[in-house]
Design a protein around this motif. Sequence first.
Motif, PDB file in Angstrom:
ATOM      1  N   SER A 220      18.960  28.595  28.876  1.00 24.39           N
ATOM      2  CA  SER A 220      18.793  29.602  29.927  1.00 24.39           C
ATOM      3  C   SER A 220      19.977  29.579  30.891  1.00 24.39           C
ATOM      4  O   SER A 220      20.478  30.632  31.308  1.00 24.39           O
ATOM      5  N   TYR A 221      20.426  28.394  31.220  1.00 30.77           N
ATOM      6  CA  TYR A 221      21.571  28.279  32.130  1.00 30.77           C
ATOM      7  C   TYR A 221      22.840  28.809  31.472  1.00 30.77           C
ATOM      8  O   TYR A 221      23.630  29.531  32.095  1.00 30.77           O
ATOM      9  N   ILE A 222      23.046  28.470  30.183  1.00 32.21           N
ATOM     10  CA  ILE A 222      24.234  28.962  29.474  1.00 32.21           C
ATOM     11  C   ILE A 222      24.200  30.488  29.391  1.00 32.21           C
ATOM     12  O   ILE A 222      25.226  31.164  29.598  1.00 32.21           O
ATOM     13  N   ALA A 223      23.027  31.048  29.098  1.00 30.61           N
ATOM     14  CA  ALA A 223      22.914  32.500  29.027  1.00 30.61           C
ATOM     15  C   ALA A 223      23.163  33.142  30.381  1.00 30.61           C
ATOM     16  O   ALA A 223      23.743  34.224  30.479  1.00 30.61           O
ATOM     17  N   GLN A 224      22.757  32.462  31.455  1.00 32.83           N
ATOM     18  CA  GLN A 224      22.948  33.036  32.785  1.00 32.83           C
ATOM     19  C   GLN A 224      24.412  33.090  33.165  1.00 32.83           C
ATOM     20  O   GLN A 224      24.892  34.089  33.712  1.00 32.83           O
ATOM     21  N   VAL A 225      25.161  32.007  32.896  1.00 30.61           N
ATOM     22  CA  VAL A 225      26.564  31.958  33.334  1.00 30.61           C
ATOM     23  C   VAL A 225      27.484  32.714  32.386  1.00 30.61           C
ATOM     24  O   VAL A 225      28.669  32.881  32.696  1.00 30.61           O
ATOM     25  N   THR A 226      26.982  33.164  31.229  1.00 26.92           N
ATOM     26  CA  THR A 226      27.830  33.902  30.284  1.00 26.92           C
ATOM     27  C   THR A 226      27.337  35.340  30.128  1.00 26.92           C
ATOM     28  O   THR A 226      27.881  36.264  30.702  1.00 26.92           O
ATOM     29  N   PHE A 227      26.303  35.519  29.348  1.00 27.96           N
ATOM     30  CA  PHE A 227      25.819  36.847  29.018  1.00 27.96           C
ATOM     31  C   PHE A 227      25.303  37.598  30.252  1.00 27.96           C
ATOM     32  O   PHE A 227      25.632  38.763  30.477  1.00 27.96           O
ATOM     33  N   LEU A 228      24.476  36.916  31.041  1.00 25.40           N
ATOM     34  CA  LEU A 228      23.895  37.590  32.201  1.00 25.40           C
ATOM     35  C   LEU A 228      24.957  37.942  33.232  1.00 25.40           C
ATOM     36  O   LEU A 228      24.898  39.015  33.861  1.00 25.40           O
ATOM     37  N   ALA A 229      25.937  37.054  33.419  1.00 25.77           N
ATOM     38  CA  ALA A 229      27.015  37.369  34.356  1.00 25.77           C
ATOM     39  C   ALA A 229      27.782  38.600  33.903  1.00 25.77           C
ATOM     40  O   ALA A 229      28.155  39.466  34.712  1.00 25.77           O
ATOM     41  N   GLY A 230      28.029  38.720  32.576  1.00 23.89           N
ATOM     42  CA  GLY A 230      28.696  39.911  32.061  1.00 23.89           C
ATOM     43  C   GLY A 230      27.876  41.166  32.292  1.00 23.89           C
ATOM     44  O   GLY A 230      28.423  42.233  32.632  1.00 23.89           O
ATOM     45  N   CYS A 231      26.551  41.050  32.096  1.00 22.71           N
ATOM     46  CA  CYS A 231      25.686  42.213  32.361  1.00 22.71           C
ATOM     47  C   CYS A 231      25.745  42.619  33.837  1.00 22.71           C
ATOM     48  O   CYS A 231      25.733  43.818  34.166  1.00 22.71           O
ATOM     49  N   PHE A 232      25.806  41.653  34.734  1.00 21.70           N
ATOM     50  CA  PHE A 232      25.915  41.980  36.156  1.00 21.70           C
ATOM     51  C   PHE A 232      27.241  42.684  36.467  1.00 21.70           C
ATOM     52  O   PHE A 232      27.293  43.592  37.295  1.00 21.70           O
ATOM     53  N   VAL A 233      28.300  42.265  35.793  1.00 24.49           N
ATOM     54  CA  VAL A 233      29.594  42.909  36.008  1.00 24.49           C
ATOM     55  C   VAL A 233      29.552  44.370  35.560  1.00 24.49           C
ATOM     56  O   VAL A 233      30.005  45.277  36.269  1.00 24.49           O
ATOM     57  N   ILE A 234      28.995  44.594  34.371  1.00 26.77           N
ATOM     58  CA  ILE A 234      28.880  45.968  33.882  1.00 26.77           C
ATOM     59  C   ILE A 234      28.012  46.798  34.804  1.00 26.77           C
ATOM     60  O   ILE A 234      28.323  47.955  35.121  1.00 26.77           O
TER      61      ILE A 234
END
Length: 363
Positions: A69-83
């Motif tokens: 969950s932490y890895i997904a937050q700092v990678t995938f989720l952060a990218g989704c927030f940028v978009i």
Amino acid sequence: MSFGFLLSFTLLIAYASFVSGGDCVSSRSHVARAGVMAAAVGVDDMFPMVSAWADTNHFIFTGTTIIFSYIAQVTFLAGCFVIHGRRVENSRHCLTCQPVLTEEALKQKCGLFRCCCSGKPSRERQDSLLERLPPLILNKCLITTSGKVVTILIFLTYLGVSLWGVTKLEQGLFLENLVPPTSYYSNYSLNNWNKFYGTRIPVSFVLKKETDYFDENVRQNFKMLFQKMGSDEHMNNATQICGLLDHVNSQYLNRSSLSDFVANFKSFLTVNLYAKNDVVFSESDNNITALRCHMISMNVPDSMDQANLMLRMRNLAAESPLLVFPYHSTFIFFEQFVSVLPTVLQTLGIAVVVMVLLTMLFL
């Protein structure tokens, strides 16, 4: 549940940070810190229910879930927030990602279209009153001498109250605090505590294994145990209740054989009923399978003194060659008094180490 709530709250913070142009590094650190601390505290044996859960595969499954969950937050989720932030910045629709029409073009559309497909990002940050007032007031107060003095006094007061709480605050449950001061039980409890009984603990020493009490060495070891017990500063030697020792000092004692010793002991108990429930004989009535003796403590109102009394009684039992253990129903609560300090120190130590490591890695 607490981790899920913290993660949801952190996602909201991270979303607000991206939309306002900030970052969510600190938010990610909070999530990682919470997960690591929860896992580290969970394996502590001071928490029996949690540590038992940690010994199973559920702990491995939950730990793996937190890591991914932490890895997904700092990678995938952060990218989704940028978009998402770029979409908001470019005034695109939340579902179709198509550019939102201008105000002039929207005037030619119907009301439903304007309600669902209009809007624009805020270009100016509007702080609330609670966000604007504290910086203004604190900046003006802290630069003055009186403000600095008041700040130091508040800090010293906080430090003094904390030290008082650590050294003077007692543990335990006072039942009179659960009822109104005007109730009968409150008055009775306070008078019983202050003027009469107080906190006196009847400690029982129990031998649950079949023992040859006819052996002189066994009786001497039992006698020495209670002599050491009575010499304790918080024990009242005059309150000793022990059918075995009273029988040894009575006229019923028969040293000829084990069967005669047991038979005379049973005769002794028929006359001295106070010890009848403290002795269990074997099915063949030729030996004693269980025995217990008691001694009542002095008034021990302090919780730490109660915990230390329990530890000293356990040390006496451990030093004795007899297979004996001390017991009282309140010992289970005294365990908390013994474990609370190392548990708090360990939890704080884990929190400090994890916070330092995460600060070094991500900040």
